[in-house]
Design an enzyme around this catalytic site. Sequence first.
Site, PDB file in Angstrom:
ATOM      1  N   GLY A  13       0.813  -1.227   0.000  1.00 39.60           N
ATOM      2  CA  GLY A  13       0.000   0.000   0.000  1.00 39.60           C
ATOM      3  C   GLY A  13       0.835   1.260   0.000  1.00 39.60           C
ATOM      4  O   GLY A  13       0.717   2.095   0.898  1.00 39.60           O
ATOM      5  N   SER A  15       1.125   3.491  -2.701  1.00 38.97           N
ATOM      6  CA  SER A  15       0.806   4.492  -3.731  1.00 38.97           C
ATOM      7  C   SER A  15       0.525   5.865  -3.133  1.00 38.97           C
ATOM      8  O   SER A  15       0.591   6.876  -3.829  1.00 38.97           O
ATOM      9  CB  SER A  15      -0.387   4.014  -4.571  1.00 38.97           C
ATOM     10  OG  SER A  15      -1.425   3.573  -3.729  1.00 38.97           O
ATOM     11  N   ASP A  64      -3.983  -7.027  -4.338  1.00 44.14           N
ATOM     12  CA  ASP A  64      -4.940  -6.775  -3.256  1.00 44.14           C
ATOM     13  C   ASP A  64      -4.441  -7.453  -1.978  1.00 44.14           C
ATOM     14  O   ASP A  64      -4.378  -8.688  -1.909  1.00 44.14           O
ATOM     15  CB  ASP A  64      -6.317  -7.322  -3.655  1.00 44.14           C
ATOM     16  CG  ASP A  64      -7.383  -7.018  -2.610  1.00 44.14           C
ATOM     17  OD1 ASP A  64      -7.034  -6.646  -1.463  1.00 44.14           O
ATOM     18  OD2 ASP A  64      -8.577  -7.165  -2.939  1.00 44.14           O
ATOM     19  N   ASN A  91       1.667  -2.200   5.457  1.00 48.19           N
ATOM     20  CA  ASN A  91       1.117  -0.851   5.652  1.00 48.19           C
ATOM     21  C   ASN A  91      -0.294  -0.686   5.088  1.00 48.19           C
ATOM     22  O   ASN A  91      -1.054   0.139   5.586  1.00 48.19           O
ATOM     23  CB  ASN A  91       2.059   0.164   4.988  1.00 48.19           C
ATOM     24  CG  ASN A  91       1.428   1.530   4.849  1.00 48.19           C
ATOM     25  OD1 ASN A  91       1.339   2.292   5.816  1.00 48.19           O
ATOM     26  ND2 ASN A  91       0.938   1.854   3.648  1.00 48.19           N
ATOM     27  N   SER A 143      -2.056   1.293  14.913  1.00 46.65           N
ATOM     28  CA  SER A 143      -2.555   2.659  15.149  1.00 46.65           C
ATOM     29  C   SER A 143      -2.757   2.835  16.654  1.00 46.65           C
ATOM     30  O   SER A 143      -3.027   1.845  17.361  1.00 46.65           O
ATOM     31  CB  SER A 143      -3.904   2.839  14.448  1.00 46.65           C
ATOM     32  OG  SER A 143      -4.547   4.007  14.908  1.00 46.65           O
ATOM     33  N   TYR A 156     -12.160  -0.716  12.613  1.00 47.25           N
ATOM     34  CA  TYR A 156     -10.760  -0.310  12.428  1.00 47.25           C
ATOM     35  C   TYR A 156      -9.937  -0.585  13.699  1.00 47.25           C
ATOM     36  O   TYR A 156      -8.834  -1.139  13.636  1.00 47.25           O
ATOM     37  CB  TYR A 156     -10.741   1.178  12.079  1.00 47.25           C
ATOM     38  CG  TYR A 156      -9.379   1.770  11.777  1.00 47.25           C
ATOM     39  CD1 TYR A 156      -8.761   1.545  10.548  1.00 47.25           C
ATOM     40  CD2 TYR A 156      -8.719   2.575  12.705  1.00 47.25           C
ATOM     41  CE1 TYR A 156      -7.515   2.101  10.264  1.00 47.25           C
ATOM     42  CE2 TYR A 156      -7.478   3.131  12.427  1.00 47.25           C
ATOM     43  CZ  TYR A 156      -6.886   2.895  11.204  1.00 47.25           C
ATOM     44  OH  TYR A 156      -5.660   3.451  10.924  1.00 47.25           O
ATOM     45  N   LYS A 160      -6.718  -3.042  14.151  1.00 46.05           N
ATOM     46  CA  LYS A 160      -5.409  -2.525  14.570  1.00 46.05           C
ATOM     47  C   LYS A 160      -4.953  -3.147  15.902  1.00 46.05           C
ATOM     48  O   LYS A 160      -3.760  -3.311  16.137  1.00 46.05           O
ATOM     49  CB  LYS A 160      -5.453  -0.994  14.663  1.00 46.05           C
ATOM     50  CG  LYS A 160      -5.669  -0.312  13.304  1.00 46.05           C
ATOM     51  CD  LYS A 160      -4.549  -0.617  12.334  1.00 46.05           C
ATOM     52  CE  LYS A 160      -4.709   0.035  10.986  1.00 46.05           C
ATOM     53  NZ  LYS A 160      -3.608  -0.262  10.062  1.00 46.05           N
TER      54      LYS A 160
END
Length: 248
Positions: A13, A15, A64, A91, A143, A156, A160
Amino acid sequence: MGLLAGKKTLVTGASKGIGRSIALKFAKEGADVAFTYLSSVEQAQALEEELAAFGGQVLAVRSDASDFEAAQGLIAESLKAFGTLDVLVNNAGITKDNLLMRMSEEDFDRVLKVNLNSIFNTTKAVIRPMMKQKAGSIINISSVVGVKGNAGQANYAASKAGIIGFTKSTALELGSRNIRCNALAPGFIETEMTDRLDEATVQGWRDGIPMKRGGSPDEVADACVFLASDMSTYISGQVLNVCGAMLT
Ligand code: NAP
């Protein structure tokens, strides 16, 4: 000589945002860099060119992170290109925020699949070659929300928090093989992911941070360089908060 001279690395990840900064810092420190992306094709092409300018080997793969088979193919392709893999940075991540009352099963599952299953997928594929070379550093991007929880982010936060348990277990299982595994827990880092929040929420976050500002992707990437490098050879199974003292 850079801190990562000669290291073969893979960042998922990359980009945009934090992953992009990590890939660029790695290349600047002398690493060969493989990276993945999914939907941001143009940004990935631009990054590939920027990375190549540092002179190391670069491999961009559209993959993916939530797809187990794709992850096995990704690691095989990276090994084919680089010969070995010294550093894996997990990431890639998404948010699908909502209060529990309104959160759909689909949004819960998707966030878990992209953020947590992805880490199992790549780690599973990379440990065999790392065991063979008796060295490796795996860095998982968690996180502070995974430590503390956050209203409106149950999916989320669960993903995490899961990353932290996974990281510690991996460190315990593979320490004897000289494979290190650590998590970074960024606080509020201003990227496209956080651009999606409304300004009042963003200001509220900034006000609540002892350092009175959000962090930058480069500040997370610096911590990642440290954990990837031989400056941290006796550090494993840890969670490093990069959060401006938000969580102490
Ligand atoms: P971002 O700007 O939205 O970038 C997310 C990256 O993940 C993009 O490159 C995206 O690629 C990639 N990605 C998403 N789903 C993917 C999938 N299924 N397969 C492969 N790649 C995928 O987010 P960010 O803020 O940089 O966050 C990066 C990581 O840091 C995430 O794990 C996030 O949870 C964590 N984090 C961020 C903050 C923060 O405040 N920003 C705080 C703590 C932790 P495409 O665009 O090409 O699809």
